[in-house]
Design a protein around this motif. Structure first.
Motif, PDB file in Angstrom:
ATOM      1  N   VAL A  68       0.900  -1.049  -0.085  1.00 48.47           N
ATOM      2  CA  VAL A  68       0.022   0.137   0.006  1.00 48.47           C
ATOM      3  C   VAL A  68       0.774   1.141  -0.117  1.00 48.47           C
ATOM      4  O   VAL A  68       1.755   1.286   0.751  1.00 48.47           O
ATOM      5  N   VAL A  69       0.639   2.265  -0.825  1.00 54.86           N
ATOM      6  CA  VAL A  69       1.393   3.423  -1.054  1.00 54.86           C
ATOM      7  C   VAL A  69       0.549   4.700  -0.627  1.00 54.86           C
ATOM      8  O   VAL A  69      -0.447   4.857  -1.304  1.00 54.86           O
ATOM      9  N   ASP A  70       0.541   5.066   0.457  1.00 54.10           N
ATOM     10  CA  ASP A  70      -0.392   6.348   0.922  1.00 54.10           C
ATOM     11  C   ASP A  70       0.553   7.427   0.393  1.00 54.10           C
ATOM     12  O   ASP A  70       1.349   8.135   1.067  1.00 54.10           O
ATOM     13  N   THR A  71      -0.261   8.105  -0.445  1.00 50.38           N
ATOM     14  CA  THR A  71       0.592   9.455  -1.121  1.00 50.38           C
ATOM     15  C   THR A  71       0.044  10.732  -0.537  1.00 50.38           C
ATOM     16  O   THR A  71       0.656  11.762  -0.635  1.00 50.38           O
ATOM     17  N   TYR A  72      -0.887  10.592   0.397  1.00 46.62           N
ATOM     18  CA  TYR A  72      -1.465  11.906   0.563  1.00 46.62           C
ATOM     19  C   TYR A  72      -2.284  11.975   1.970  1.00 46.62           C
ATOM     20  O   TYR A  72      -3.243  12.385   2.422  1.00 46.62           O
ATOM     21  N   ALA A  73      -1.290  11.307   3.086  1.00 44.97           N
ATOM     22  CA  ALA A  73      -2.000  11.481   4.457  1.00 44.97           C
ATOM     23  C   ALA A  73      -1.037  12.737   4.831  1.00 44.97           C
ATOM     24  O   ALA A  73       0.073  12.703   5.069  1.00 44.97           O
ATOM     25  N   LEU A  74      -1.981  13.542   5.434  1.00 41.65           N
ATOM     26  CA  LEU A  74      -1.637  14.829   5.819  1.00 41.65           C
ATOM     27  C   LEU A  74      -1.341  15.218   7.465  1.00 41.65           C
ATOM     28  O   LEU A  74      -0.694  15.895   8.042  1.00 41.65           O
ATOM     29  N   THR A  75      -2.515  14.226   7.899  1.00 39.64           N
ATOM     30  CA  THR A  75      -2.931  14.743   9.360  1.00 39.64           C
ATOM     31  C   THR A  75      -3.123  13.265  10.261  1.00 39.64           C
ATOM     32  O   THR A  75      -2.957  12.085   9.736  1.00 39.64           O
ATOM     33  N   ARG A  76      -2.864  13.514  11.443  1.00 38.55           N
ATOM     34  CA  ARG A  76      -3.266  12.275  12.367  1.00 38.55           C
ATOM     35  C   ARG A  76      -4.661  11.678  11.946  1.00 38.55           C
ATOM     36  O   ARG A  76      -4.586  10.546  11.778  1.00 38.55           O
ATOM     37  N   ARG A  77      -5.719  12.482  11.791  1.00 43.89           N
ATOM     38  CA  ARG A  77      -6.997  11.855  11.284  1.00 43.89           C
ATOM     39  C   ARG A  77      -6.845  11.107  10.173  1.00 43.89           C
ATOM     40  O   ARG A  77      -7.631  10.112   9.740  1.00 43.89           O
ATOM     41  N   ASP A  78      -6.143  11.730   9.374  1.00 42.35           N
ATOM     42  CA  ASP A  78      -6.012  10.947   7.795  1.00 42.35           C
ATOM     43  C   ASP A  78      -5.517   9.810   7.995  1.00 42.35           C
ATOM     44  O   ASP A  78      -5.932   8.640   7.218  1.00 42.35           O
ATOM     45  N   VAL A  79      -4.672   9.327   8.896  1.00 41.28           N
ATOM     46  CA  VAL A  79      -4.048   7.914   9.181  1.00 41.28           C
ATOM     47  C   VAL A  79      -4.962   7.306  10.095  1.00 41.28           C
ATOM     48  O   VAL A  79      -5.413   6.048   9.657  1.00 41.28           O
ATOM     49  N   GLU A  80      -5.728   7.752  11.165  1.00 46.48           N
ATOM     50  CA  GLU A  80      -6.608   7.136  11.943  1.00 46.48           C
ATOM     51  C   GLU A  80      -7.912   6.692  11.057  1.00 46.48           C
ATOM     52  O   GLU A  80      -8.463   5.483  11.254  1.00 46.48           O
ATOM     53  N   ALA A  81      -8.193   7.346  10.028  1.00 48.08           N
ATOM     54  CA  ALA A  81      -9.292   6.821   9.226  1.00 48.08           C
ATOM     55  C   ALA A  81      -9.069   5.541   8.292  1.00 48.08           C
ATOM     56  O   ALA A  81     -10.084   4.964   7.892  1.00 48.08           O
ATOM     57  N   VAL A  82      -7.852   5.316   7.735  1.00 47.25           N
ATOM     58  CA  VAL A  82      -7.437   4.447   6.945  1.00 47.25           C
ATOM     59  C   VAL A  82      -6.600   3.270   7.587  1.00 47.25           C
ATOM     60  O   VAL A  82      -7.054   2.028   7.262  1.00 47.25           O
ATOM     61  N   LEU A  83      -5.811   3.577   8.240  1.00 47.18           N
ATOM     62  CA  LEU A  83      -4.680   2.326   8.872  1.00 47.18           C
ATOM     63  C   LEU A  83      -5.339   1.186   9.362  1.00 47.18           C
ATOM     64  O   LEU A  83      -5.072  -0.009   9.092  1.00 47.18           O
ATOM     65  N   PRO A  84      -6.547   1.540  10.373  1.00 50.15           N
ATOM     66  CA  PRO A  84      -7.240   0.048  10.676  1.00 50.15           C
ATOM     67  C   PRO A  84      -7.791  -0.797   9.644  1.00 50.15           C
ATOM     68  O   PRO A  84      -7.885  -1.827  10.100  1.00 50.15           O
ATOM     69  N   HIS A  85      -8.127  -0.083   8.569  1.00 51.95           N
ATOM     70  CA  HIS A  85      -8.920  -1.058   7.492  1.00 51.95           C
ATOM     71  C   HIS A  85      -7.843  -1.625   6.515  1.00 51.95           C
ATOM     72  O   HIS A  85      -8.357  -2.145   5.472  1.00 51.95           O
ATOM     73  N   LEU A  86      -6.441  -1.234   6.504  1.00 50.21           N
ATOM     74  CA  LEU A  86      -5.671  -1.780   5.562  1.00 50.21           C
ATOM     75  C   LEU A  86      -5.146  -3.195   5.901  1.00 50.21           C
ATOM     76  O   LEU A  86      -4.978  -3.649   7.054  1.00 50.21           O
ATOM     77  N   PRO A  87      -5.065  -3.900   4.742  1.00 58.69           N
ATOM     78  CA  PRO A  87      -4.674  -5.494   5.180  1.00 58.69           C
ATOM     79  C   PRO A  87      -3.233  -5.590   5.456  1.00 58.69           C
ATOM     80  O   PRO A  87      -2.414  -4.631   5.263  1.00 58.69           O
ATOM     81  N   ASP A  88      -2.857  -6.771   5.937  1.00 52.98           N
ATOM     82  CA  ASP A  88      -1.403  -6.918   6.273  1.00 52.98           C
ATOM     83  C   ASP A  88      -0.607  -6.937   4.865  1.00 52.98           C
ATOM     84  O   ASP A  88      -1.216  -7.707   3.779  1.00 52.98           O
ATOM     85  N   ALA A  89       0.168  -5.698   4.628  1.00 52.53           N
ATOM     86  CA  ALA A  89       1.063  -5.803   3.336  1.00 52.53           C
ATOM     87  C   ALA A  89       1.973  -4.736   3.732  1.00 52.53           C
ATOM     88  O   ALA A  89       1.979  -4.007   4.911  1.00 52.53           O
ATOM     89  N   HIS A  90       2.963  -4.515   2.775  1.00 51.86           N
ATOM     90  CA  HIS A  90       3.982  -3.731   3.012  1.00 51.86           C
ATOM     91  C   HIS A  90       3.632  -2.092   2.750  1.00 51.86           C
ATOM     92  O   HIS A  90       2.749  -1.953   1.879  1.00 51.86           O
TER      93      HIS A  90
END
Length: 325
Positions: A68-90
């Protein structure tokens, strides 16, 4: 590889997607749907605001990405909204050299000496949220809030230098090119000695691919990503003028009369010089010659001038009138 790209339609993300598709990776792009790049590579898109990423999480899991390549995480909320839903991957997140004290000094004018070039172990900023209250819509922006959660999951953070090239919304070369288009023969500048690490967007994409191809070396690590040769502000401006085929004299003036868009040539501007040796050693990252990269970027921007190009050079004339010919 199967690669999930978050963002991926504007500037850096767009170029990363183009590079992945060009080499044959299977790519899924998740973005807000506010911009669809014309002539972009053919790959499937899912439209979802980051805040509602959970709504497409099932389809992301079905895609079963290897990375997974996250090109546009700008804030803590941006990460919290996405990261828990990402599968195990690099996991790979794009960060910035603005996390370092050296960049803080650039914005605040702090003259405390900062050793350069700095590596990944250099001191990070003491302050947070650099742009809060400045009317830029970036009140909560801070890559120092973005990196930790990704690194905790064994992810990789690429701390990017000042990026330039085709589709750059900030148009890094524009302070020079607007004067080229206007035929200005004299440009007021400060001493222009500051060294700033830059990076062409093509080399940014190359660094992403290098990190994806070496997950064992990249996992849990941060890497500075920038050109290995850095020009002074004057040197950078001369390369732009040369690429544009325009002769203009750089006339040194006092800092207090410098046009606002040329403030980075001032006498008090500190160096922001990042070392990418770690990325070279562990990832095999090798950016191309910056003189050629700058020339490529200049040609693109001359062919695609901004619709709202700045044409008022009253500040230039006032500054130039303060010095004798």
């Amino acid at each position: 590889m199967r690669i999930l790209v978050l963002g991926g339609t504007r500037f850096i993300g767009r170029r990363v997607v183009e590079a992945l598709v060009a080499r044959g990776d299977e790519v899924l792009v998740v973005h807000r749907g506010q911009s669809e790049p014309e002539g972009g590579p053919a790959c499937p898109h899912l439209h979802a605001n980051r805040r509602h990423f959970a709504a497409v999480a099932g389809r992301v899991r079905d895609f079963a990405p290897d990375a997974v390549v996250d090109t546009y995480a700008l804030t803590r909320r941006d990460v919290e909204a996405v990261l828990p839903h990402l599968p195990d991957a690099h996991l790979l997140v794009l960060s910035s050299v603005d996390v370092y004290q050296a960049f803080e000094a650039l914005l605040t004018g702090d003259r405390t000496p900062v050793p350069v070039p700095f590596g990944e172990d250099a001191p990070v900023r003491r302050s947070r949220h650099l742009y809060r209250g400045k009317g830029m819509g970036l009140d909560d922006y801070d890559k120092l809030d973005v990196e930790p959660a990704y690194l905790a999951r064994g992810g990789t953070a690429l701390r990017l230098a000042m990026i330039y090239g085709p589709h750059d919304q900030q148009r890094r070369e524009e302070p020079v090119l607007r004067r080229v288009r206007a035929g200005r023969e004299r440009i007021p500048v400060g001493p222009g000695t500051a060294l700033v690490t830059r990076l062409h967007v093509d080399d940014t994409a190359a660094a992403v691919l290098a990190a994806l191809d070496r997950p064992a070396a990249a996992s849990g690590e941060v890497f500075n990503i920038g050109e290995t040769t850095s020009y002074s502000m004057h040197g950078w401006m001369r390369l732009i003028l040369q690429a544009a085929g325009h002769e203009a004299e750089l006339v040194q003036v006092a800092d207090d009369v410098l046009p606002a868009d040329l403030a980075l040539t001032g006498a008090t501007v500190p160096h922001v010089l990042a070392s990418s040796r770690k990325a070279a050693d562990l990832l095999g990252f090798r950016p191309r010659d910056p003189a050629a990269a700058i020339a490529d970027s200049v040609r693109w921007h001359l062919a695609h001038p901004p619709a709202d190009a700045f044409t008022d050079f009253a500040e230039d004339d006032r500054a130039l009138s303060s010095v004798s010919r």
